[in-house]
Design a protein around this motif. Structure first.
Motif, PDB file in Angstrom:
ATOM      1  N   ARG A  93      86.091  48.842 -54.471  1.00  0.00           N
ATOM      2  CA  ARG A  93      85.225  49.361 -53.415  1.00  0.00           C
ATOM      3  C   ARG A  93      84.558  50.663 -53.837  1.00  0.00           C
ATOM      4  N   LEU A  94      85.319  51.543 -54.510  1.00  0.00           N
ATOM      5  CA  LEU A  94      84.777  52.821 -54.949  1.00  0.00           C
ATOM      6  C   LEU A  94      83.700  52.638 -56.010  1.00  0.00           C
ATOM      7  N   ARG A  95      83.938  51.681 -56.940  1.00  0.00           N
ATOM      8  CA  ARG A  95      82.928  51.416 -57.967  1.00  0.00           C
ATOM      9  C   ARG A  95      81.651  50.878 -57.339  1.00  0.00           C
ATOM     10  N   ALA A  96      81.815  49.989 -56.340  1.00  0.00           N
ATOM     11  CA  ALA A  96      80.643  49.420 -55.666  1.00  0.00           C
ATOM     12  C   ALA A  96      79.881  50.506 -54.917  1.00  0.00           C
ATOM     13  N   LYS A  97      80.619  51.416 -54.270  1.00  0.00           N
ATOM     14  CA  LYS A  97      79.980  52.514 -53.539  1.00  0.00           C
ATOM     15  C   LYS A  97      79.211  53.415 -54.494  1.00  0.00           C
ATOM     16  N   SER A  98      79.826  53.731 -55.652  1.00  0.00           N
ATOM     17  CA  SER A  98      79.173  54.594 -56.641  1.00  0.00           C
ATOM     18  C   SER A  98      77.904  53.946 -57.176  1.00  0.00           C
ATOM     19  N   THR A  99      77.981  52.645 -57.455  1.00  0.00           N
ATOM     20  CA  THR A  99      76.811  51.920 -57.946  1.00  0.00           C
ATOM     21  C   THR A  99      75.709  51.894 -56.903  1.00  0.00           C
ATOM     22  N   ASP A 100      76.093  51.692 -55.632  1.00  0.00           N
ATOM     23  CA  ASP A 100      75.131  51.650 -54.541  1.00  0.00           C
ATOM     24  C   ASP A 100      74.439  53.007 -54.383  1.00  0.00           C
ATOM     25  N   GLU A 101      75.220  54.092 -54.498  1.00  0.00           N
ATOM     26  CA  GLU A 101      74.648  55.430 -54.382  1.00  0.00           C
ATOM     27  C   GLU A 101      73.652  55.706 -55.505  1.00  0.00           C
ATOM     28  N   ARG A 102      74.016  55.299 -56.728  1.00  0.00           N
ATOM     29  CA  ARG A 102      73.105  55.497 -57.855  1.00  0.00           C
ATOM     30  C   ARG A 102      71.815  54.711 -57.652  1.00  0.00           C
ATOM     31  N   THR A 103      71.929  53.506 -57.110  1.00  0.00           N
ATOM     32  CA  THR A 103      70.746  52.673 -56.868  1.00  0.00           C
ATOM     33  C   THR A 103      69.838  53.325 -55.835  1.00  0.00           C
ATOM     34  N   ARG A 104      70.421  53.837 -54.735  1.00  0.00           N
ATOM     35  CA  ARG A 104      69.627  54.482 -53.691  1.00  0.00           C
ATOM     36  C   ARG A 104      68.988  55.768 -54.214  1.00  0.00           C
ATOM     37  N   ARG A 105      69.749  56.515 -55.035  1.00  0.00           N
ATOM     38  CA  ARG A 105      69.225  57.764 -55.573  1.00  0.00           C
ATOM     39  C   ARG A 105      68.043  57.498 -56.498  1.00  0.00           C
ATOM     40  N   ARG A 106      68.156  56.449 -57.335  1.00  0.00           N
ATOM     41  CA  ARG A 106      67.049  56.091 -58.227  1.00  0.00           C
ATOM     42  C   ARG A 106      65.829  55.651 -57.429  1.00  0.00           C
ATOM     43  N   ALA A 107      66.062  54.939 -56.312  1.00  0.00           N
ATOM     44  CA  ALA A 107      64.947  54.466 -55.487  1.00  0.00           C
ATOM     45  C   ALA A 107      64.177  55.641 -54.894  1.00  0.00           C
ATOM     46  N   VAL A 108      64.916  56.647 -54.403  1.00  0.00           N
ATOM     47  CA  VAL A 108      64.256  57.826 -53.840  1.00  0.00           C
ATOM     48  C   VAL A 108      63.535  58.598 -54.943  1.00  0.00           C
ATOM     49  N   ALA A 109      64.188  58.736 -56.108  1.00  0.00           N
ATOM     50  CA  ALA A 109      63.579  59.449 -57.234  1.00  0.00           C
ATOM     51  C   ALA A 109      62.292  58.763 -57.675  1.00  0.00           C
ATOM     52  N   ASP A 110      62.299  57.434 -57.703  1.00  0.00           N
ATOM     53  CA  ASP A 110      61.099  56.684 -58.085  1.00  0.00           C
ATOM     54  C   ASP A 110      59.993  56.856 -57.045  1.00  0.00           C
ATOM     55  N   GLU A 111      60.387  56.879 -55.778  1.00  0.00           N
ATOM     56  CA  GLU A 111      59.398  57.031 -54.696  1.00  0.00           C
ATOM     57  C   GLU A 111      58.670  58.365 -54.808  1.00  0.00           C
ATOM     58  N   TYR A 112      59.411  59.420 -55.094  1.00  0.00           N
ATOM     59  CA  TYR A 112      58.820  60.759 -55.206  1.00  0.00           C
ATOM     60  C   TYR A 112      58.273  61.051 -56.592  1.00  0.00           C
ATOM     61  N   GLY A 113      58.673  60.253 -57.590  1.00  0.00           N
ATOM     62  CA  GLY A 113      58.277  60.570 -58.955  1.00  0.00           C
ATOM     63  C   GLY A 113      59.002  61.794 -59.465  1.00  0.00           C
ATOM     64  N   LEU A 114      60.297  61.878 -59.183  1.00  0.00           N
ATOM     65  CA  LEU A 114      61.062  63.086 -59.480  1.00  0.00           C
ATOM     66  C   LEU A 114      61.374  63.279 -60.953  1.00  0.00           C
ATOM     67  N   ASP A 115      60.859  62.395 -61.813  1.00  0.00           N
ATOM     68  CA  ASP A 115      60.983  62.644 -63.243  1.00  0.00           C
ATOM     69  C   ASP A 115      59.932  63.657 -63.696  1.00  0.00           C
ATOM     70  N   ARG A 116      59.056  64.057 -62.777  1.00  0.00           N
ATOM     71  CA  ARG A 116      58.002  65.026 -63.087  1.00  0.00           C
ATOM     72  C   ARG A 116      58.315  66.367 -62.432  1.00  0.00           C
ATOM     73  N   VAL A 117      57.731  67.433 -62.985  1.00  0.00           N
ATOM     74  CA  VAL A 117      57.957  68.761 -62.427  1.00  0.00           C
ATOM     75  C   VAL A 117      57.128  68.983 -61.161  1.00  0.00           C
ATOM     76  N   PHE A 118      56.011  68.255 -61.018  1.00  0.00           N
ATOM     77  CA  PHE A 118      55.218  68.338 -59.792  1.00  0.00           C
ATOM     78  C   PHE A 118      54.507  67.013 -59.576  1.00  0.00           C
ATOM     79  N   ASP A 119      53.743  66.912 -58.500  1.00  0.00           N
ATOM     80  CA  ASP A 119      53.184  65.614 -58.110  1.00  0.00           C
ATOM     81  C   ASP A 119      52.089  65.117 -59.045  1.00  0.00           C
ATOM     82  N   GLY A 120      51.567  65.983 -59.917  1.00  0.00           N
ATOM     83  CA  GLY A 120      50.592  65.548 -60.912  1.00  0.00           C
ATOM     84  C   GLY A 120      49.156  65.920 -60.634  1.00  0.00           C
ATOM     85  N   ASN A 121      48.867  66.402 -59.432  1.00  0.00           N
ATOM     86  CA  ASN A 121      47.496  66.786 -59.078  1.00  0.00           C
ATOM     87  C   ASN A 121      47.299  68.269 -59.364  1.00  0.00           C
TER      88      ASN A 121
END
Length: 227
Positions: A93-121
């Motif tokens: 259960r803990l491994r599944a929770k950790s994996t789920d959290e990483r998936t949600r965190r990546r989804a939010v990071a992708d939505e904002y483009g958080l691999d960049r220092v700013f939005d790009g404009n």
């Protein structure tokens, strides 16, 4: 002296009443387009070098592990031990929770483009503010202060490796009507990431020294500048 007390003392010396404060950094500033760079007056895009004597002082202090880092390591070790001692079903259960959290965190990071220092404009408020980042101070860090009036950034006038609080000065002010602090993960994860979100929707990503800092808590309590 506790880090939070130091930050409040620094703010008091600057004559600023703060609601929260934390040291932060930004990623490397990307090279702007030639016309944007020239129009901004060819600003500094990298922090200044650390003085040689300052580097020696930093090395001498290196053996002392910061309390926050030590507590973080101990917490990670405790979590690892607890996982290993848990029953098989609980470990699954803990491994599944950790994996789920990483998936949600990546989804939010992708939505904002958080691999960049700013939005790009580069023509947006965040891009223009970023162009002046090291022009205000070549120090690689900023003391980011949340006040009732908005956001204040302070830093030494030159890059130092020790004694940063002693040389503090205000380098930028952002009224509450122009910018606000945003936790892009809405407090769901204990990260060091915060956004300075401007009224035009552009944003600048900063990384605090500690995860889920007082600034993160402040950001969750305050609305963004565009409502």
């Amino acid at each position: 002296m506790a880090p939070r007390r130091k930050q409040h003392n620094s703010a008091e010396r600057l004559g600023i009443h703060i609601e929260a404060g934390e040291w932060c950094t930004i990623d490397a500033i990307p090279r702007p387009p030639a016309d944007v760079y020239a129009a901004a007056g060819n600003p500094r895009l990298r922090p200044g070098r650390v003085p040689a004597l300052g580097m020696i002082g930093a090395v001498l202090k290196a053996p002392f592990i910061p309390i926050a880092l030590l507590l973080g390591l101990l917490a990670a070790m405790e979590d690892s031990v607890m996982r290993s001692l848990a029953p098989k079903g609980e470990r699954t259960r803990l491994r599944a929770k950790s994996t789920d959290e990483r998936t949600r965190r990546r989804a939010v990071a992708d939505e904002y483009g958080l691999d960049r220092v700013f939005d790009g404009n580069w023509h947006g408020d965040a891009g223009q503010f970023l162009l002046d980042w090291y022009g205000h101070s070549p120090h690689h860090q900023r003391l980011l202060l949340a006040t009732p009036e908005g956001i204040v950034l302070a830093a030494p006038p030159r890059r130092v490796s020790v004694g940063r609080e002693k040389h503090m000065r205000v380098v930028a002010r952002l009224p509450v009507t122009e910018a606000a602090l945003v936790d892009p993960f809405a407090g769901e994860f204990a990260t060091t990431t915060l956004l300075i979100r401007f009224r035009d929707g552009s944003w600048l990503r900063v990384e605090t020294e500690e995860p889920r800092s007082a600034l993160h808590m402040h950001a969750l309590r305050r609305p963004s500048p565009d409502g």
